[in-house]
Motif scaffolding. Sequence first.
Motif, short mmCIF file in Angstrom:
data_model
loop_
_atom_site.label_atom_id
_atom_site.label_comp_id
_atom_site.label_asym_id
_atom_site.label_seq_id
_atom_site.Cartn_x
_atom_site.Cartn_y
_atom_site.Cartn_z
N THR A 156 0.84 -1.20 0.00
CA THR A 156 0.00 0.00 0.00
C THR A 156 0.87 1.25 0.00
O THR A 156 2.05 1.22 0.38
CB THR A 156 -0.92 0.04 1.23
N GLY A 157 0.28 2.37 -0.42
CA GLY A 157 0.95 3.66 -0.31
C GLY A 157 2.25 3.76 -1.07
O GLY A 157 2.41 3.18 -2.15
N GLU A 158 3.20 4.50 -0.49
CA GLU A 158 4.51 4.72 -1.10
C GLU A 158 5.61 4.34 -0.12
O GLU A 158 5.42 4.37 1.09
CB GLU A 158 4.66 6.18 -1.52
N ILE A 159 6.76 4.02 -0.68
CA ILE A 159 7.92 3.60 0.09
C ILE A 159 9.00 4.68 0.02
O ILE A 159 9.29 5.20 -1.06
CB ILE A 159 8.48 2.27 -0.46
N ARG A 182 8.39 12.12 11.14
CA ARG A 182 7.86 12.33 12.49
C ARG A 182 6.55 11.60 12.72
O ARG A 182 6.28 11.12 13.83
CB ARG A 182 7.68 13.82 12.73
N ALA A 183 5.71 11.50 11.71
CA ALA A 183 4.41 10.83 11.85
C ALA A 183 4.05 10.18 10.51
O ALA A 183 3.63 10.86 9.59
CB ALA A 183 3.32 11.83 12.26
N PRO A 184 4.27 8.87 10.39
CA PRO A 184 4.01 8.20 9.12
C PRO A 184 2.54 8.29 8.72
O PRO A 184 1.65 8.35 9.56
CB PRO A 184 4.41 6.75 9.40
N VAL A 185 2.31 8.32 7.41
CA VAL A 185 0.95 8.31 6.87
C VAL A 185 0.56 6.88 6.56
O VAL A 185 1.17 6.24 5.69
CB VAL A 185 0.84 9.20 5.62
N LEU A 186 -0.42 6.36 7.26
CA LEU A 186 -0.83 4.97 7.13
C LEU A 186 -1.98 4.82 6.14
O LEU A 186 -2.70 5.79 5.86
CB LEU A 186 -1.30 4.43 8.49
N PRO A 187 -2.19 3.60 5.65
CA PRO A 187 -3.44 3.35 4.92
C PRO A 187 -4.62 3.49 5.88
O PRO A 187 -4.44 3.42 7.10
CB PRO A 187 -3.28 1.91 4.43
N PRO A 188 -5.83 3.68 5.37
CA PRO A 188 -6.97 3.88 6.26
C PRO A 188 -7.35 2.62 7.03
O PRO A 188 -6.94 1.50 6.69
CB PRO A 188 -8.09 4.28 5.29
N ARG A 189 -8.12 2.81 8.07
CA ARG A 189 -8.60 1.70 8.91
C ARG A 189 -9.29 0.62 8.08
O ARG A 189 -9.15 -0.58 8.36
CB ARG A 189 -9.57 2.29 9.95
N ALA A 190 -9.97 1.03 7.01
CA ALA A 190 -10.69 0.07 6.17
C ALA A 190 -9.77 -0.89 5.46
O ALA A 190 -10.23 -1.93 4.96
CB ALA A 190 -11.56 0.82 5.15
N ALA A 191 -8.47 -0.60 5.40
CA ALA A 191 -7.53 -1.52 4.77
C ALA A 191 -7.49 -2.86 5.51
O ALA A 191 -7.13 -3.88 4.92
CB ALA A 191 -6.14 -0.90 4.72
N ALA A 234 8.29 7.12 -2.97
CA ALA A 234 7.89 8.50 -2.67
C ALA A 234 8.79 9.47 -3.41
O ALA A 234 10.02 9.43 -3.26
CB ALA A 234 7.96 8.75 -1.17
N GLY A 235 8.20 10.34 -4.22
CA GLY A 235 8.98 11.31 -4.96
C GLY A 235 9.66 10.77 -6.20
O GLY A 235 10.34 11.51 -6.91
N GLY A 236 9.48 9.46 -6.47
CA GLY A 236 10.15 8.85 -7.60
C GLY A 236 11.63 8.66 -7.35
O GLY A 236 12.18 9.16 -6.35
N VAL A 237 12.31 7.92 -8.22
CA VAL A 237 13.75 7.69 -8.08
C VAL A 237 14.44 7.94 -9.41
O VAL A 237 13.84 7.81 -10.47
CB VAL A 237 14.07 6.26 -7.58
N THR A 238 15.71 8.28 -9.33
CA THR A 238 16.48 8.59 -10.53
C THR A 238 17.44 7.47 -10.90
O THR A 238 18.10 7.56 -11.93
CB THR A 238 17.27 9.89 -10.34
N SER A 279 -0.04 -1.37 -5.02
CA SER A 279 0.84 -1.66 -6.15
C SER A 279 1.29 -3.12 -6.06
O SER A 279 1.69 -3.59 -4.98
CB SER A 279 2.07 -0.76 -6.14
N ARG A 280 1.21 -3.81 -7.19
CA ARG A 280 1.69 -5.20 -7.25
C ARG A 280 3.18 -5.15 -7.59
O ARG A 280 3.56 -4.70 -8.67
CB ARG A 280 0.89 -5.99 -8.27
N ILE A 281 4.02 -5.60 -6.67
CA ILE A 281 5.46 -5.38 -6.79
C ILE A 281 6.26 -6.67 -6.97
O ILE A 281 7.48 -6.62 -7.11
CB ILE A 281 6.01 -4.62 -5.56
N GLY A 282 5.59 -7.81 -6.94
CA GLY A 282 6.36 -9.05 -7.08
C GLY A 282 5.51 -10.27 -6.84
O GLY A 282 4.28 -10.24 -6.95
N ARG A 283 6.19 -11.37 -6.48
CA ARG A 283 5.48 -12.63 -6.26
C ARG A 283 6.26 -13.49 -5.28
O ARG A 283 7.44 -13.27 -5.00
CB ARG A 283 5.30 -13.37 -7.59
N ILE A 284 5.56 -14.48 -4.76
CA ILE A 284 6.15 -15.46 -3.85
C ILE A 284 6.71 -16.61 -4.68
O ILE A 284 6.04 -17.12 -5.59
CB ILE A 284 5.11 -15.97 -2.84
#
Length: 319
Positions: A156-159, A182-191, A234-238, A279-284
């Motif tokens: 979920t979210g961004e890394i 200082r205070a991470p932004v979490l996915p919502p409770r409904a997650a 977060a912010g993309g990477v170069t 985001s689907r980032i891989g597999r087991i």
Amino acid sequence: MAERDWIKHYFAPLAAAPGAAALSDDTALMASPGGPVVITTDALVEGVHFLAEDPIAGLAQKLVRVNVSDILSSGAEPLEALLTLGWPASRPERDLAAFAAAFGAELSAWGASLIGGDTVSSPAGLFLSLTLTGTCLGPEPIRRSGAKPGDDLWVTGEIGAARRGFLARAAGLDSPWTAYLRAPVLPPRAAAGLVAQLASAAMDVSDGLLGDALALAEASGCGAEIRLDHVPFAGGVTGQAEALDLATWGDDYQLLLAAAPSHRDLILSQAVSIGVQVSRIGRILPESGLVLLDQTGRVNLPETMAFEHGRIGMSATRP
């Protein structure tokens, strides 16, 4: 003001649960309104997890959220909390008042309530610990150990937002990224419902995406493959080096879940309905270990893939 007066004035008003007994007893009665109850605990230590000058309200938020992420990843909703507070004499009472107000608001935002805890004097900086329970939305909690070969890996979210905040602060820059440190932004409770219904295994990303993905796979007796170019940074990477740095630092507190490929459409539709990015980032994989890929092919694994709790002197690199 004496310790008992602190409790009565600042924290007893937050303890609305019937089992809390207005924080007047040494024990609390845990509620169990239907399903099984999970429990987790986490601590924040001055000089290790935060700096003395960090805003006190942000510490209250972070303390709650680092525990909430564990509860959500179990497919459960936050329920009741126990607070341990080691308070230095050097901190004024106005800081305590600000902490209590922010702490109460944050618990309330997640649907949780304070049922007890302990307050002590701390001779070496502020110490905060929270124990949080959660009500499972399914017949049992979702564990790390349930993944199967062929399952998709989702996040979920961004890394990397906290890592960017740390780098900005270390450079003395005024950056919006420091708020995420200082205070991470979490996915919502409904997650929690998405996890409970569709995940075969899950955990929160706290110590670094790569290391945590490997931990989930190992707990399931499997391995994992991650596409670095599919990770939502977060912010993309170069470049690859920056991506590896963000993927190994941690403090993201997003949810990492494994799920059967047949659930892809359901995961995406539920994510839209509850307003969370997935985001689907891989597999087991059936074989052990971690395989890392990007658009160029296989990527060499970094020497360190996650924050190591046993390391001495982490305050220099990870406050």
